[in-house]
Motif scaffolding. Structure first.
Motif, PDB file in Angstrom:
ATOM      1  N   PHE A 189     105.010  71.075  56.443  1.00  0.00           N
ATOM      2  CA  PHE A 189     105.065  71.597  57.819  1.00  0.00           C
ATOM      3  C   PHE A 189     103.988  72.675  57.977  1.00  0.00           C
ATOM      4  CE2 PHE A 189     108.514  72.291  61.269  1.00  0.00           C
ATOM      5  CZ  PHE A 189     107.543  72.476  62.223  1.00  0.00           C
ATOM      6  N   ALA A 190     102.831  72.280  58.506  1.00  0.00           N
ATOM      7  CA  ALA A 190     101.670  73.181  58.561  1.00  0.00           C
ATOM      8  C   ALA A 190     101.918  74.393  59.448  1.00  0.00           C
ATOM      9  CB  ALA A 190     100.445  72.411  59.048  1.00  0.00           C
ATOM     10  N   ASP A 191     102.536  74.209  60.610  1.00  0.00           N
ATOM     11  CA  ASP A 191     102.763  75.328  61.525  1.00  0.00           C
ATOM     12  C   ASP A 191     103.668  76.381  60.896  1.00  0.00           C
ATOM     13  OD1 ASP A 191     101.182  74.132  63.414  1.00  0.00           O
ATOM     14  OD2 ASP A 191     102.842  73.280  64.557  1.00  0.00           O
ATOM     15  N   ALA A 192     104.708  75.919  60.194  1.00  0.00           N
ATOM     16  CA  ALA A 192     105.619  76.869  59.554  1.00  0.00           C
ATOM     17  C   ALA A 192     104.885  77.647  58.456  1.00  0.00           C
ATOM     18  CB  ALA A 192     106.827  76.131  58.973  1.00  0.00           C
ATOM     19  N   ARG A 193     104.048  76.954  57.674  1.00  0.00           N
ATOM     20  CA  ARG A 193     103.303  77.626  56.608  1.00  0.00           C
ATOM     21  C   ARG A 193     102.318  78.644  57.191  1.00  0.00           C
ATOM     22  NH1 ARG A 193     104.777  77.621  51.488  1.00  0.00           N
ATOM     23  NH2 ARG A 193     104.887  75.341  51.384  1.00  0.00           N
ATOM     24  N   TYR A 194     101.632  78.259  58.250  1.00  0.00           N
ATOM     25  CA  TYR A 194     100.654  79.161  58.879  1.00  0.00           C
ATOM     26  C   TYR A 194     101.340  80.395  59.455  1.00  0.00           C
ATOM     27  CZ  TYR A 194      97.187  80.816  62.258  1.00  0.00           C
ATOM     28  OH  TYR A 194      96.335  81.598  62.982  1.00  0.00           O
ATOM     29  N   LEU A 214     104.177  81.654  58.631  1.00  0.00           N
ATOM     30  CA  LEU A 214     104.743  82.474  57.557  1.00  0.00           C
ATOM     31  C   LEU A 214     103.661  83.336  56.917  1.00  0.00           C
ATOM     32  CD1 LEU A 214     107.266  83.186  55.978  1.00  0.00           C
ATOM     33  CD2 LEU A 214     106.881  81.191  54.538  1.00  0.00           C
ATOM     34  N   ALA A 215     102.467  82.766  56.756  1.00  0.00           N
ATOM     35  CA  ALA A 215     101.356  83.558  56.216  1.00  0.00           C
ATOM     36  C   ALA A 215     101.009  84.706  57.155  1.00  0.00           C
ATOM     37  CB  ALA A 215     100.146  82.652  55.996  1.00  0.00           C
ATOM     38  N   LEU A 216     100.934  84.439  58.460  1.00  0.00           N
ATOM     39  CA  LEU A 216     100.636  85.500  59.423  1.00  0.00           C
ATOM     40  C   LEU A 216     101.734  86.562  59.436  1.00  0.00           C
ATOM     41  CD1 LEU A 216      99.267  83.615  62.565  1.00  0.00           C
ATOM     42  CD2 LEU A 216      97.987  84.930  60.875  1.00  0.00           C
ATOM     43  N   LEU A 217     102.986  86.104  59.407  1.00  0.00           N
ATOM     44  CA  LEU A 217     104.116  87.037  59.453  1.00  0.00           C
ATOM     45  C   LEU A 217     104.076  88.014  58.291  1.00  0.00           C
ATOM     46  CD1 LEU A 217     106.976  87.689  60.781  1.00  0.00           C
ATOM     47  CD2 LEU A 217     107.916  86.168  59.024  1.00  0.00           C
ATOM     48  N   THR A 218     103.918  87.479  57.078  1.00  0.00           N
ATOM     49  CA  THR A 218     103.915  88.352  55.899  1.00  0.00           C
ATOM     50  C   THR A 218     102.666  89.230  55.860  1.00  0.00           C
ATOM     51  OG1 THR A 218     103.028  86.447  54.666  1.00  0.00           O
ATOM     52  CG2 THR A 218     105.391  86.872  54.498  1.00  0.00           C
ATOM     53  N   PHE A 219     101.536  88.722  56.351  1.00  0.00           N
ATOM     54  CA  PHE A 219     100.316  89.527  56.387  1.00  0.00           C
ATOM     55  C   PHE A 219     100.486  90.714  57.335  1.00  0.00           C
ATOM     56  CE2 PHE A 219      95.899  90.030  58.205  1.00  0.00           C
ATOM     57  CZ  PHE A 219      95.425  90.771  57.139  1.00  0.00           C
ATOM     58  N   ARG A 220     101.062  90.453  58.511  1.00  0.00           N
ATOM     59  CA  ARG A 220     101.286  91.559  59.458  1.00  0.00           C
ATOM     60  C   ARG A 220     102.254  92.588  58.883  1.00  0.00           C
ATOM     61  NH1 ARG A 220     102.017  87.325  63.336  1.00  0.00           N
ATOM     62  NH2 ARG A 220     104.261  87.794  63.329  1.00  0.00           N
ATOM     63  N   ARG A 221     103.177  92.129  58.048  1.00  0.00           N
ATOM     64  CA  ARG A 221     104.156  93.035  57.447  1.00  0.00           C
ATOM     65  C   ARG A 221     103.561  93.827  56.285  1.00  0.00           C
ATOM     66  NH1 ARG A 221     109.423  94.490  59.196  1.00  0.00           N
ATOM     67  NH2 ARG A 221     110.631  95.174  57.389  1.00  0.00           N
ATOM     68  N   GLU A 234     102.111  87.595  49.205  1.00  0.00           N
ATOM     69  CA  GLU A 234     102.849  86.436  49.700  1.00  0.00           C
ATOM     70  C   GLU A 234     102.048  85.723  50.783  1.00  0.00           C
ATOM     71  OE1 GLU A 234     107.127  85.100  51.714  1.00  0.00           O
ATOM     72  OE2 GLU A 234     106.845  87.174  51.049  1.00  0.00           O
ATOM     73  N   ALA A 235     101.385  86.499  51.624  1.00  0.00           N
ATOM     74  CA  ALA A 235     100.552  85.889  52.660  1.00  0.00           C
ATOM     75  C   ALA A 235      99.459  85.029  52.026  1.00  0.00           C
ATOM     76  CB  ALA A 235      99.938  86.974  53.543  1.00  0.00           C
ATOM     77  N   LYS A 236      98.823  85.524  50.946  1.00  0.00           N
ATOM     78  CA  LYS A 236      97.791  84.759  50.258  1.00  0.00           C
ATOM     79  C   LYS A 236      98.371  83.484  49.649  1.00  0.00           C
ATOM     80  CE  LYS A 236      94.605  88.539  49.098  1.00  0.00           C
ATOM     81  NZ  LYS A 236      93.965  89.280  47.983  1.00  0.00           N
ATOM     82  N   HIS A 237      99.572  83.604  49.110  1.00  0.00           N
ATOM     83  CA  HIS A 237     100.236  82.429  48.525  1.00  0.00           C
ATOM     84  C   HIS A 237     100.407  81.329  49.576  1.00  0.00           C
ATOM     85  CE1 HIS A 237     103.259  79.950  46.520  1.00  0.00           C
ATOM     86  NE2 HIS A 237     104.013  80.087  47.594  1.00  0.00           N
ATOM     87  N   HIS A 238     100.888  81.705  50.757  1.00  0.00           N
ATOM     88  CA  HIS A 238     101.112  80.699  51.799  1.00  0.00           C
ATOM     89  C   HIS A 238      99.791  80.182  52.363  1.00  0.00           C
ATOM     90  CE1 HIS A 238     105.392  81.106  51.667  1.00  0.00           C
ATOM     91  NE2 HIS A 238     105.333  82.408  51.886  1.00  0.00           N
TER      92      HIS A 238
END
Length: 416
Positions: free
Chosen positions: A369-374, A376-383, A388-392
């Motif tokens: 699920f590309a949208d969910a992965r993208y 999630l990366a943005l969410l953790t990066f903003r946090r 974790e953002a790099k992992h996703h």
């Protein structure tokens, strides 16, 4: 009232299934006339109870007949209880066979023993032989049905082999592979159904349903059209075809088909959803939302609820989106799209933990699920959870190397 009729009918069917499993389906299709079926079922159950009482009275003083009558009553009570429990999608009726078969066959064995003893008083072992004969017959009967007795999946297969138009069997068999997005396995099940029943309208329609879940809407429309042409009088397939027209971008034609089908009657909930898709495809968003909500109220199910939820998200109505999507996730935590949309709701509300949990749940259900992965990366990066953002971001790049968002994320995270 309908619940009572259904329970009585299913209880009688379960009682007969417990006595002779090979002769009937582990999950019988609904009766054509529920009132007549319920009356006949009630007569059968009452006859069993009355017969047990009369037999006990006839053989007053014989403990075997007293116990036989008691077991008969227990069997009928177990049939009613199991019929009430194993319904509404919980499990096939055959799951309740053991609860009914033990007291029912015990009642028959005791009655046979007592009657043989009375008819052949000089033969001391007549009662034992009669009981043994009944128990042997029960063992042979259940051995002949052993292929499905221990497995709900095999019960659904047996029901499908008996009836290619069974209202639930093919859907239950494809539920698990569709939930794990194993579309090849789901198609193999439908192919087997069509091998067993080449003219099955329901299995033809299931082919199109699988294509919809795979987001192959062009193929879905082709399959739905072929199924509708093969079974032109089937209202469900007419509604399915109208829906696939809307999904494949043929909005005007979809609206025409949906309105024509609504005039003919039948499958209104799905047709309202098909009409919503058609109207949305023409930019008539307010009308589309109205039809979709009506479809949800009529019980259209998952697709219509997802439509309402995603439309509410676009409008910024987060409360409405959460209200509609919540029950979908409660009913099926593995619903990737519903989890993702709920993640969007939480994300826009600033609820980091809820958003992260929902995105992760969507990825557990569908790792591609590309949208969910993208997101999630943005969410953790903003946090500020950069690792974790790099992992996703890396997972997104590996799974979807052509997705332009991969390069964007890599630049933002300093991964290039």
């Amino acid at each position: 009232m309908l619940l009572l009729l259904d329970v009585v009918t299913r209880a009688a069917r379960l009682f007969l299934l417990a006595l002779a499993p090979p002769l009937s389906s582990p999950e019988p299709a609904p009766a054509g006339n529920p009132i007549v079926a319920a009356i006949l079922a009630a007569l059968l159950l009452v006859a069993v109870l009355y017969g047990a009482v009369r037999l006990r009275a006839w053989g007053a003083g014989d403990k075997r007949l007293a116990w036989s009558a008691a077991f008969a009553w227990v069997a009928v009570a177990a049939a009613l209880g199991a019929a009430l429990y194993f319904r509404e999608g919980r499990a096939p009726l055959g799951q309740g066979v053991a609860f009914v078969a033990v007291p029912a066959w015990a009642s028959l064995a005791l009655a046979a023993s007592a009657l043989a003893g009375k008819k052949l008083p000089r033969a001391r072992t007549a009662g034992r032989f009669a009981a043994l004969a009944v128990l042997t017959a029960s063992a042979l009967v259940f051995a002949s049905a052993s292929s499905w007795l221990a497995s709900p999946a095999q019960m659904w297969w047996d029901a499908l082999r008996r009836d290619g138009e069974h209202p639930r069997a093919i859907g239950e068999l494809t539920r698990k592979p569709l939930g794990s997005r194993d579309f090849l396995a789901a198609r193999a099940i439908v192919d087997e159904c069509l091998r067993l029943h080449p003219g099955s309208c329901r299995c033809q329609g299931e082919r199109a349903e699988i294509a919809i879940r795979a987001h192959d809407f062009v193929q879905a429309e082709s399959l739905a059209r072929a199924a509708h042409e093969q079974c032109p009088g089937n209202g469900d397939l007419r509604a399915l075809h109208a829906e696939t027209l809307g999904l494949s971008g043929q909005a005007i034609r979809a609206e025409e088909e949906a309105r024509r089908a609504l005039a003919l009657g039948g499958a209104e909930a799905r047709l309202r959803y098909a009409l919503a898709l058609a109207l949305a495809g023409q930019g008539k968003d307010a009308e589309a939302m109205r039809e979709a909500k009506r479809a949800v109220e009529l019980g259209a199910g998952r697709s219509a609820a997802l439509f309402v939820g995603s439309s509410a998200l676009v409008k910024g109505d987060l409360d409405e989106a959460a209200r509609v999507l919540g029950p979908l996730v409660a009913a099926d935590p593995g619903d990737a799209e519903a989890q993702y949309d709920l993640g969007l709701v939480a994300d826009r509300r600033g609820d980091y933990n809820a958003a992260r949990s929902a995105y992760l749940a969507a990825l557990r259900a569908d790792p591609s699920f590309a949208d969910a992965r993208y997101n999630l990366a943005l969410l953790t990066f903003r946090r500020g959870v950069v690792e974790e953002a790099k992992h996703h971001a890396q997972k997104l790049r590996e799974a979807h190397p052509e997705d332009p968002r991969s390069a964007e994320l890599a630049r933002s995270l300093g991964m290039q």
